[in-house]
Design an enzyme around this catalytic site. Structure first.
Site, PDB file in Angstrom:
ATOM      1  N   GLU A 281      -5.405   0.903   3.311  1.00 28.89           N
ATOM      2  CA  GLU A 281      -6.306   1.340   2.234  1.00 28.89           C
ATOM      3  C   GLU A 281      -7.741   0.885   2.503  1.00 28.89           C
ATOM      4  O   GLU A 281      -8.699   1.575   2.149  1.00 28.89           O
ATOM      5  CB  GLU A 281      -5.784   0.823   0.886  1.00 28.89           C
ATOM      6  CG  GLU A 281      -4.543   1.591   0.450  1.00 28.89           C
ATOM      7  CD  GLU A 281      -3.555   0.798  -0.389  1.00 28.89           C
ATOM      8  OE1 GLU A 281      -3.917  -0.262  -0.930  1.00 28.89           O
ATOM      9  OE2 GLU A 281      -2.399   1.254  -0.487  1.00 28.89           O
TER      10      GLU A 281
ATOM     11  N   ASN B 184       1.495  -7.791  -2.318  1.00 30.63           N
ATOM     12  CA  ASN B 184       0.101  -7.342  -2.327  1.00 30.63           C
ATOM     13  C   ASN B 184      -0.139  -6.573  -3.625  1.00 30.63           C
ATOM     14  O   ASN B 184       0.330  -5.455  -3.786  1.00 30.63           O
ATOM     15  CB  ASN B 184      -0.143  -6.440  -1.101  1.00 30.63           C
ATOM     16  CG  ASN B 184      -1.527  -5.795  -1.123  1.00 30.63           C
ATOM     17  OD1 ASN B 184      -2.397  -6.193  -1.904  1.00 30.63           O
ATOM     18  ND2 ASN B 184      -1.729  -4.802  -0.267  1.00 30.63           N
TER      19      ASN B 184
ATOM     20  N   HIS C 206      -5.638  -3.678   6.056  1.00 30.73           N
ATOM     21  CA  HIS C 206      -4.728  -2.818   5.294  1.00 30.73           C
ATOM     22  C   HIS C 206      -5.188  -1.360   5.400  1.00 30.73           C
ATOM     23  O   HIS C 206      -6.395  -1.084   5.419  1.00 30.73           O
ATOM     24  CB  HIS C 206      -4.699  -3.263   3.829  1.00 30.73           C
ATOM     25  CG  HIS C 206      -3.569  -2.632   3.074  1.00 30.73           C
ATOM     26  ND1 HIS C 206      -3.630  -1.347   2.601  1.00 30.73           N
ATOM     27  CD2 HIS C 206      -2.332  -3.093   2.755  1.00 30.73           C
ATOM     28  CE1 HIS C 206      -2.484  -1.044   2.010  1.00 30.73           C
ATOM     29  NE2 HIS C 206      -1.679  -2.077   2.090  1.00 30.73           N
TER      30      HIS C 206
ATOM     31  N   GLY D 239       3.514   3.491  -1.148  1.00 30.14           N
ATOM     32  CA  GLY D 239       3.354   4.045  -2.490  1.00 30.14           C
ATOM     33  C   GLY D 239       4.016   5.396  -2.696  1.00 30.14           C
ATOM     34  O   GLY D 239       3.758   6.069  -3.702  1.00 30.14           O
TER      35      GLY D 239
ATOM     36  N   SER E 240       6.996   0.952   0.315  1.00 32.94           N
ATOM     37  CA  SER E 240       8.065   1.296  -0.637  1.00 32.94           C
ATOM     38  C   SER E 240       9.271   0.358  -0.548  1.00 32.94           C
ATOM     39  O   SER E 240      10.410   0.781  -0.687  1.00 32.94           O
ATOM     40  CB  SER E 240       8.489   2.761  -0.457  1.00 32.94           C
ATOM     41  OG  SER E 240       7.400   3.625  -0.742  1.00 32.94           O
TER      42      SER E 240
ATOM     43  N   GLU F 195       3.045  -1.206   8.455  1.00 34.22           N
ATOM     44  CA  GLU F 195       3.102  -0.425   7.226  1.00 34.22           C
ATOM     45  C   GLU F 195       2.745   1.029   7.535  1.00 34.22           C
ATOM     46  O   GLU F 195       1.549   1.385   7.547  1.00 34.22           O
ATOM     47  CB  GLU F 195       2.103  -0.963   6.204  1.00 34.22           C
ATOM     48  CG  GLU F 195       2.346  -2.383   5.767  1.00 34.22           C
ATOM     49  CD  GLU F 195       1.745  -2.669   4.401  1.00 34.22           C
ATOM     50  OE1 GLU F 195       2.504  -2.955   3.478  1.00 34.22           O
ATOM     51  OE2 GLU F 195       0.514  -2.573   4.244  1.00 34.22           O
TER      52      GLU F 195
ATOM     53  N   LYS G 145      -2.872  -5.416  -4.756  1.00 35.60           N
ATOM     54  CA  LYS G 145      -3.964  -4.443  -4.672  1.00 35.60           C
ATOM     55  C   LYS G 145      -4.918  -4.639  -5.865  1.00 35.60           C
ATOM     56  O   LYS G 145      -5.076  -5.767  -6.325  1.00 35.60           O
ATOM     57  CB  LYS G 145      -3.395  -3.028  -4.566  1.00 35.60           C
ATOM     58  CG  LYS G 145      -2.325  -2.944  -3.463  1.00 35.60           C
ATOM     59  CD  LYS G 145      -1.876  -1.568  -3.129  1.00 35.60           C
ATOM     60  CE  LYS G 145      -0.827  -1.650  -2.012  1.00 35.60           C
ATOM     61  NZ  LYS G 145      -0.395  -0.367  -1.512  1.00 35.60           N
TER      62      LYS G 145
END
Ligand code: 13P
Length: 252
Positions: free
Chosen positions: A96, A9, A94, A170, A209, A164, A11
């Site tokens: 985010e 991904n 997701h 991240g 990660s 996730e 992003k």
């Protein structure tokens, strides 16, 4: 499609030119890795160019998001038919998107329905934040996310789920194998009780990660069918290496 998956991904990273370069740098080696489905989720604007580049290779493409309406006055959005022109996968829900774009479980449910109706393979992203985990609510939160997202579906036979944990994304601090196995094990029981055979078989991925140093450990776990990789998928060498490691661990 193989049962194992490694997905990148990207992003909001990479112009079309940069995307073409990145895929050119990984394409041949990635193509040769067998036994694992390899999917890239670049920015939507690059999908058309990349579809030409990966044509006739074993690399598949997906969109990072899509709208549930077929067309209309939704400025800035892309529809299932636009996604389908260039790729066969879509990431939905997701964290985010949930956090920065206020996507709700209801939105995600409608998007899942639209994806399935259009024969696009969805990867539903779920995961608890640090507060949920520290207050012992992990399982409750992710079961609620799954229940609500799938509430409009007849079956989940085409669904892949990516676990996730938000605190692992991240941060360089991947979840431990114990945490992942405990969470995915309980999730599997829940899916099986809700959806029977389809729930017992739905591929479960891990993301947060993932890198070259932990891909083998994750690949050795029978709970983890796939990896959803963020940062490390932007580095051709790292992504090829972790994909190779995951595939090797799965085949041994
Ligand atoms: P990182 O691998 O950068 O932690 O991102 C994970 C992710 O959000 C993939 O969807």
């Amino acid at each position: 499609m193989s049962n194992s998956i490694v997905a990148g991904n990207w992003k909001m990273n990479g112009t079309i030119t940069e995307s073409l370069r990145l895929v050119s740098d990984m394409k041949d080696e990635l193509h040769r890795i067998q036994g694992v489905t390899k999917i890239l989720f670049p920015p939507a604007v690059a999908l058309g160019s990349l579809a030409n580049l990966v044509y006739a290779s074993s690399i598949e493409l997906g969109a990072q998001n899509m709208h549930y309406q077929p067309s209309g006055a939704f400025t800035g959005e892309i529809s299932a038919s636009m996604v389908k022109e260039n790729c066969s996968w879509v990431l939905l829900g997701h964290s985010e998107r949930r956090l920065f774009f206020h996507e709700t479980d209801d939105d995600i449910s409608q998007k899942l329905l639209a994806a399935v109706a259009n024969n696009i393979k969805p990867i539903l992203c779920i995961g608890e934040n640090l507060g949920d985990r520290e207050s012992g609510k992990t399982q409750q939160v992710i079961q609620e996310q799954v229940s609500k997202a799938t509430s409009a579906l007849q079956t989940i036979s085409n669904l892949t789920i990516a676990y996730e944990p938000v605190w692992a994304i991240g941060t360089g601090k991947a979840a431990t194998i114990d945490i992942i196995e405990e969470t995915l094990g309980t999730l599997r029981s829940f899916l099986t009780s809700e959806w029977g055979d389809a729930g017992a078989k739905a591929p479960l991925m891990y993301g947060g990660s993932v890198n070259e140093s932990n891909a083998t450990i994750f690949g050795e776990s029978e709970y983890i069918a796939g990896l959803l990789v963020g940062g490390a998928s932007l580095d051709a060498t790292a992504f090829v290496s972790l994909t190779r490691q995951f595939a090797a661990a799965k085949s041994s």
